[in-house]
Write a protein that holds these residues in place. Sequence first.
Motif, short mmCIF file in Angstrom:
data_model
loop_
_atom_site.label_atom_id
_atom_site.label_comp_id
_atom_site.label_asym_id
_atom_site.label_seq_id
_atom_site.Cartn_x
_atom_site.Cartn_y
_atom_site.Cartn_z
N ALA A 222 8.75 -3.52 -2.04
CA ALA A 222 8.97 -4.23 -3.29
C ALA A 222 7.75 -5.05 -3.65
O ALA A 222 7.30 -5.07 -4.81
CB ALA A 222 10.20 -5.11 -3.18
N ALA A 223 7.19 -5.75 -2.65
CA ALA A 223 6.02 -6.59 -2.90
C ALA A 223 4.86 -5.72 -3.37
O ALA A 223 4.12 -6.09 -4.30
CB ALA A 223 5.63 -7.35 -1.63
N ILE A 228 1.38 -6.92 -5.22
CA ILE A 228 0.78 -7.70 -4.14
C ILE A 228 0.30 -6.71 -3.10
O ILE A 228 1.04 -5.82 -2.68
CB ILE A 228 1.82 -8.65 -3.50
N GLY A 229 -0.93 -6.86 -2.69
CA GLY A 229 -1.43 -5.89 -1.72
C GLY A 229 -2.55 -6.46 -0.89
O GLY A 229 -2.87 -7.66 -0.97
N GLY A 230 -3.13 -5.62 -0.05
CA GLY A 230 -4.30 -6.00 0.73
C GLY A 230 -4.01 -7.11 1.72
O GLY A 230 -2.91 -7.22 2.26
N ALA A 231 -5.03 -7.94 1.95
CA ALA A 231 -4.93 -8.97 2.99
C ALA A 231 -3.85 -9.97 2.66
O ALA A 231 -3.16 -10.48 3.54
CB ALA A 231 -6.29 -9.67 3.12
N ARG A 236 0.20 -13.03 4.33
CA ARG A 236 1.12 -13.99 3.74
C ARG A 236 2.57 -13.53 3.80
O ARG A 236 3.48 -14.34 3.85
CB ARG A 236 0.72 -14.26 2.29
N HIS A 237 2.78 -12.21 3.74
CA HIS A 237 4.16 -11.72 3.69
C HIS A 237 4.58 -11.02 4.97
O HIS A 237 5.67 -11.26 5.50
CB HIS A 237 4.34 -10.79 2.50
N VAL A 238 3.73 -10.13 5.46
CA VAL A 238 4.13 -9.30 6.60
C VAL A 238 4.08 -10.08 7.90
O VAL A 238 5.03 -10.09 8.68
CB VAL A 238 3.24 -8.06 6.69
N ALA A 243 6.66 -12.65 12.75
CA ALA A 243 6.37 -13.75 13.67
C ALA A 243 7.46 -13.92 14.73
O ALA A 243 7.18 -14.32 15.85
CB ALA A 243 6.20 -15.04 12.89
N ASN A 244 8.69 -13.62 14.33
CA ASN A 244 9.81 -13.88 15.24
C ASN A 244 9.67 -13.23 16.61
O ASN A 244 9.65 -13.91 17.63
CB ASN A 244 11.09 -13.43 14.54
#
Lengths: 326, 278, 334
Positions: A222-223, A228-231, A236-238, A243-244
């Motif tokens: 969706a992003a 929204i792409g790249g770094a 920022r999102h992935v 992180a969990n």
Amino acid sequence: MKSYVARRLARAVLLLFAVSVLCFLLTRLAPGSFFDEIRLNPQISPQTIAALQARYGLDEPLPLRYGRWARSVARGDFGFSIAYNTPVAQLMWAPAKHTLLLGGVAMLLCWLISIPLAVWSAAYERSWFDRGVSALTSLFISIPEIVLALALLAFAMRSHALPVGGMTSVGFDELTAWGKAVDIARHMLAPVVILVLVGTPVIVRHLRASVAEVLHAPFVEAARGCGIGGARLLFRHVLPAAANPAISLFGLSLAALLSGSLLVEVVTGWPGLGPLILDATLARDLDVVVAAAMLGAAMMIVGNFAADLLLLAADPRIRTGSPDAG
Amino acid sequence: MNSQPSAPATPPPLLRVQELAKTYIRRGSFTQPGARVQAVKGVSFSIEAGSTLGLAGSSGCGKSTVARCIGRIERPDEGKILFDGHNLAALSFRELRPFRPAIQMVFQDAATAMNPSFSAADIIAEPLLIQGIGTAEERAGRVRQAMQEAGLPAEWSGRAAHDFSGGQRQRLTLARALVLKPKLLVLDEPLTGLDVSTRAQIANLLLAVQAAHGIAYLFISHDLFLLGHLADRIAVMSEGQLVEEGPTSQIMARPQHAETRKLLAASGRQLAPAGAGR
Amino acid sequence: MRDRGSILVPAVLLVLWHLAFLLAGFLAPYDPAEQQRELPYIAPSHLQFRGPKGFHLRPYACGASTVVDGPAPCYPVHFFVHGCTYSFAGMPWSVHLFGVPSPGRIAILGTDAYGRDVWSRLLFGGRISLAAGLLATLVSLVLAMLIGTISGFYGKWTDELLMGGAELFLVVPWLYFLLVLRAMLPLHLTGAATFLLVVGVIGSLGWARPMRLVRGVVLSARERNYVLAARGFGASDTYLLRRHIAPMTAGVLLTQAALLVPQFVAAEAALSFFGLGVSEPVPSWGNMLAVLQQYSVLVSYWWMLAPAIALVITSVMYGWLAEALQRSLKSSSI
């Protein structure tokens, strides 16, 4: 949220207590003791040995001895080293600091190297970069720590690139503060490189897997659809979404690092807990062994607790107290 | 032996369930106590020998829990399960063993009800093996017979469970249930997940088996329309309680409770477009 | 199964690898404890196909001889020769795959400080190290199987207690714990006793991770419909465990075995390296590496690293097998 912290803290304390009882029990059930070696000496009479044993309380029942030992821990003595005739704490602080320094630096480097490697190889799945990274991780995971340590040491000694043995050079005391720091850093290089080589592949492999999983999640698609792409997308999102599992991995990598550092310290002569516990084991100086092992376990438990707190910061489900985030 | 004043003249029914109740405790953690979930409360009904009782209800209403309690995979918290004059609810797993063959279950998802690493013959023979019935040869004979009754060719006995199609798998579980020659079969949504033509085949098979052996059925489904074809009596459950019970014709023609009307409407609606779509 | 081939290749290689160490007596030209004090740290013999009369099909080994003076001469290598006796399958044997006639010595991996043949020691040491790893894995997995099954099957407070115990073992850095365990036991023991001790100590530490996996499998197996169905036929707990639940844990246990064996072989190496494991004169990969703690040896005699290479080969092959097993486990569970 408060109850989560309290629960984790209670668990950490409980674990530490269990570790202490276990270590204490194991060593006290030992058939041998420090006095075995003395007993072989014909100049020391059995009466003297009995008196010594009574003095160190070695003839008392177990719970009593545990209580005495626990009190000594509470006082900050951590038992009594029979071989050095001093409270264990005095023996332990300097090596513990050295181990923490070595472990901390190695840990930091491991993660600094792992995160970009894992994220980029997951982002460019099946590229030559990804294949190269996964081949290298597979290889380095397979090489036992002891082999890695010996190989790097042999390399360091032959090339004379790195100083090996101890943590300071001969003229250390005459150096300036900056010079001292550089000297320690140079001595630290060999053990740190070994630890990084041991620790990084495991982290990269797990982190890459969890990042790759997130990359296939619908919200990432969706992003992407929103442009929204790249770094920006990756970091920022992935990465926050991945992180969990990464934070849980932090605790486990801590365990591997501490075990690894014991071996590496002995091989490279770094004056940490490793050589201390090894010498104490060989000398049957049990209080020192227990204290060093406890300290190792404590570092791990504290590290895991820190990971739990990080998890709290990273995972909104725990913050809001949702029941399905165990 | 049973001195109930309500039914003095007629012979006692095969199964009489009285005030059945079951509460689950959702697993908590070391520090948080688990939450209680009441699945079934005060359910009573009875089944005559050789007849079919349809138990209807939407998903989550507790009908599967009733099935598991009667099949005694679960132990009910309260109430009685009177079967042939014995209260099965009070017996321990060990004491239940001799009663097991008389009551058998058929599960909704046949694929998960069979060990995927077993062959068809192993699956059907398992109840006999557990009950310690017969020699290896006699068991093989009974397996062949059960396969035949369920409409499966005997030469398929060596095949693994996952080589069978959905309808064939349900025949396989039916064969397994029949091999012990039960008096009561608890069928928990046995036709759900099958395509329309297979459903009809299995339904006809069930009717034929009942006619041949006089087995009583407790047929559980969310599909009232289907139960209307198969059952002699229908009971409707909602939120863990029995809300309506009566002869099939009465329930279908004059549903009293809102839940029954809802189910009836749903199964009617489902029939028209879903038959073509799925 | 689609990836049977990818499991087969590492499995066959591993069988061959272990077989080589089982046949140590045959493949090694000398007794691992036989000393030649006048030949310390001899470099590996080099082979050449040139004898006294020019080219020769038979290889010649050059570099080592018990005759002290003069240039090291070359000796013809003979196959299936008689040498020192060794026992295999309960019988004494004296046939060796290769050897050179006597004042010559063949040392294809050089010699150590006492002039003992490193190649022979590597083979006999590998036997000890691999056996220790395999047995310790067996100990761990049996513990994991037992504890995990009990924990998963009976649940409730038993589960809480056992899982707590497992966490305890996971949270302690294993090498520290190994030393604590080792510290409690007598330092100097006979060969067999030390070996069993090492196996027991290592094996009793590694059960926690496989136990949690076994418990997970049992936990989900317990709720499978076919297990419930078998209960409905009146099956006892032992029947359910034996027929339905235990077979399901096989895949997990096999994969864990492939992961644990190299770890445990390395753990034995670490213990013996520290002088706490298998002790001289019995060779093991760990105590063979122990001399490398002297930096001069580490720098000057590269062939003393041979056990390290053997450790890597072992780990790589097991790692390969583990990966193949994991892949097939994943694809079969979907």
